[in-house]
Design an enzyme around this catalytic site. Structure first.
Site, PDB file in Angstrom:
ATOM      1  N   ASP A 176      13.941  90.312   6.596  1.00  0.00           N
ATOM      2  CA  ASP A 176      13.185  90.449   7.836  1.00  0.00           C
ATOM      3  C   ASP A 176      11.821  89.808   7.581  1.00  0.00           C
ATOM      4  O   ASP A 176      11.478  89.456   6.444  1.00  0.00           O
ATOM      5  CB  ASP A 176      13.057  91.927   8.218  1.00  0.00           C
ATOM      6  CG  ASP A 176      12.883  92.126   9.724  1.00  0.00           C
ATOM      7  OD1 ASP A 176      12.509  91.157  10.420  1.00  0.00           O
ATOM      8  OD2 ASP A 176      13.112  93.247  10.207  1.00  0.00           O
ATOM      9  N   ALA A 177      11.029  89.632   8.617  1.00  0.00           N
ATOM     10  CA  ALA A 177       9.759  88.914   8.472  1.00  0.00           C
ATOM     11  C   ALA A 177       8.897  89.554   7.385  1.00  0.00           C
ATOM     12  O   ALA A 177       8.618  90.753   7.422  1.00  0.00           O
ATOM     13  CB  ALA A 177       9.018  88.916   9.798  1.00  0.00           C
TER      14      ALA A 177
END
Length: 665
Positions: free
Chosen positions: A350-351
């Protein structure tokens, strides 16, 4: 003298650049932040250009870049050799055309992917040109291959490009499941993938297969198919198959499960305390099913602590001792996902700029730790907002390579694993990423014929019809339409009023002749233009039915893309006050209707978990989940959810949907 001072000899200039690089590496090895990297970088334009041209990447460093995917949400170029903004933090110039500096970065570094957000996608032709230019820059790199272009287009709450067909989201699909099975998971995701591919986007960060077992979950909520692991598994696998059948990579997220959290990982580090049996039965079940039945190209990790899966600790940048999150856990990504679950696709993070990571790790630490854990692709590990950032990113790549090489020498990671990861990325790129032989003009024409075409819009309406769910009915439905002469609408804004009036007129037209339809009077209360007065009470008193609308959701940065540099502007006092004001005005209007014994029908969209405070004031409650309002070709405001609801209200239709989660009493 002054002129000679401005012209450094070549040897001196080179020495200055190399010295800058060495100092930056020393700072990075000590775990300094991105700000430190930038402070070590020359501030003027010519020095930045010199630095980017002077640094030469080894094969290993180019492969490090292949394992990174950057967002290009904003970029502020220099103006006349000077920064256009004080710092990168102030940059809000959306990238809708690829700047030369970013094109050069893509070509020179071999960066593996680009992530697009709503700021990047405004018009169909513009998006096609942007993705075309990105790939043209990519094929000029040493690798000579196109790269992964990703976007979050889940449908519903998370949909970055408003011009695409919108849909009502995963929970709406879950509501359709008892009657329609996996039909809408297949149809909806097929449409989304067709439209993404037409735009030049080859990777969708969808579907979400988190099982929503926590009613207080702010970040998943209606993004989940529901609370049944098997239902989520079947719908998720069908979504993956539909997306990948169109030649777009699907991404299961958020591994090993974000469904039972009450902390938003954009803002903190959530923890799930399930035992291993519960994890297997609930959280992992959809991933296991999809790996077996759909072979997803990608799985995205979650920034979540799972002590039952990995209870080891790390020391944060502030010195705090914390349980290692899944994104940085070798036990979870390599031993569990690769080993036990036999996943062969790309593991993407994920980011990495989300607070669940950035508050605890420096940029270099975050990338190195997730690579060692087993991730193939580090998503958004470094912000590139200015030309200075481009130069700093080049240094960042070398710093990550140096640190990872040291960890390999220490035995923490095997070079063979790294090479397998590169081979895996290249294999999936070959399977899913191609450069069209059509001219750019033809690609634009093709995209315009596909995006939100009539067939796709009809699919959107069909999902809304199948998903609308009756949550409450105090023996008011079905209505005796012939007895209705006056309607009173309570809405948040003018757009809702137009869409609701359109939906009501169309629904009534199927029951009444034109003469009868013309006798029905519609009054309204529009929250952003109308003040509550004695006159509005009179309108409610004279009405046969009050129809009100409400949009209910828990605020999350996921709606904007989770960027931590947007936090100050998101959920501002003004925005929150606006929502609170409508909530208060709505309750006020419904209370007046109750006092006057005027029946109330409430049409809600958003989270079913937040509806109690309003539903107690209504006789009928219809839920549409993440409905949208869009403009059709005639500039008419259309709400698929309003259309579906008004057909149920006036046309004696039955609400087909069944709520896929359990509500609190």
């Amino acid at each position: 003298m002054a002129k000679r001072a401005n012209k450094l000899p070549q040897k001196t200039a080179t020495y200055f650049v190399v010295s800058t690089f060495i100092i930056a590496l020393m700072a990075l090895s000590a775990g300094q932040s991105q700000a430190t990297i930038k402070n070590m970088t020359p501030n003027n334009k010519s020095s930045s250009t010199l630095l980017s041209k002077t640094l030469v990447f080894s094969k290993f460093e180019r492969q490090i870049a292949e394992k990174m995917s950057l967002d290009i949400r904003y970029f502020c170029p220099d103006i006349n050799g000077k920064p256009s903004v004080p710092t990168a933090k102030h940059c809000r110039q959306a990238v809708t055309e690829l700047p030369q500096a970013l094109a050069q970065l893509i070509s020179t570094t071999n960066v593996g992917g680009i992530v697009l957000f709503s700021e990047n996608v405004q018009e169909i032709a513009q998006v096609v040109k942007l993705t075309y230019d990105i790939q043209q820059a990519a094929v000029k790199s040493d690798q000579g291959q196109p790269l992964i272009i990703s976007m979050d287009q889940e449908g519903g709450r998370v949909a970055r490009f408003a011009k695409m067909t919108g849909f009502a989201g995963n929970m709406a699909i879950g509501a359709s499941y008892p009657q329609h099975g996996v039909h809408f998971a297949t149809q909806v995701n097929s449409v989304i993938a067709k439209e993404l591919k037409a735009l030049g986007i080859n990777n969708n960060y969808a579907p979400v297969v988190d099982v929503n077992t926590n009613v207080d979950n702010p970040v998943i909520n209606t993004r989940s198919f529901g609370e049944s692991p098997q239902q989520v598994a079947e719908l998720g696998a069908s979504a993956v198959n539909a997306i990948q059948a169109q030649g777009v990579m699907a991404t299961l997220k958020h591994f090993p499960g974000h469904g039972d959290t009450h902390v938003d990982s954009h803002l903190g580090l959530p923890r799930v305390d399930h035992d291993r049996a519960s994890i297997d039965k609930i959280d992992l079940a959809p991933f296991v099913w999809a790996i077996k039945h759909a072979k997803p190209a990608m799985i995205m990790t979650a920034h979540i602590q799972y002590p039952a899966l990995d209870d080891s600790f790390f020391v944060s940048r502030s010195g705090e001792k914390l349980i290692r999150p899944a994104t940085m856990s070798r036990k979870i990504l390599t031993h569990l996902l690769r080993g036990e679950m036999a996943f062969e696709g790309i593991i993407a993070t994920d980011a990495l700029d989300m607070a669940g990571i950035s508050h605890f790790f420096s940029e270099v630490e975050a990338v190195v730790e997730t690579f060692i854990a087993g991730a193939d692709l580090a998503v958004m590990p470094f912000k590139v907002r200015t030309p200075e950032d481009v130069a700093a990113f080049n240094i960042f790549i070398k710093a990550v390579a140096k640190e990872l090489n040291q960890r390999i020498e220490q035995g923490d990671y095997q070079l063979a694993e790294f090479e397998q990861s590169i081979a895996r990325l290249n294999d999936y790129k070959k399977q899913y990423i191609t450069i069209s032989n059509d001219s750019l003009a033809q690609q634009v024409l093709t995209a315009k014929a596909i995006i939100a075409n009539e067939q796709h819009i009809n699919t959107e309406q069909a999902l809304a019809d199948a998903a609308v769910t009756l949550l409450k009915n105090n023996q008011l439905l079905p209505l005796n339409v012939s007895a209705i002469k006056r309607l009173h609408f309570v809405v948040a804004n003018q757009q809702e009023l137009v869409a609701l009036t359109y939906a009501a007129t169309n629904a009534l037209a199927t029951k009444l002749c034109s003469i009868e339809l013309a006798t029905i009077k519609i009054s309204h209360f529009v929250a952003d233009t109308t003040k509550a007065t004695v006159e509005t009470e009179l309108l409610i008193n004279n009405a046969d039915i009050v129809i009100a609308t409400v949009d209910i959701k828990t605020a999350s940065l996921v709606d904007l893309g989770g960027m931590d540099d947007l936090t100050p502007s998101y959920g501002s006092a003004a925005q929150q006050q606006q929502k609170l004001s409508y909530g208060s005005l709505l309750k006020q209007q419904l209370t007046v209707a109750n006092k006057l014994n005027t029946p109330v029908i409430l049409i809600a969209k958003g989270s079913p978990f937040l509806i109690n405070e309003y539903s107690n004031l209504a006789d009928v409650v219809l839920l549409n989940f993440d409905d949208r309002i869009y403009q059709d070709n005639h500039q008419q405001a259309i709400s698929p959810g309003f259309n579906a609801s008004l057909q149920v209200i006036f046309n004696e239709g039955k609400a087909q949907g069944k709520l896929p989660v359990t509500l609190k009493n």
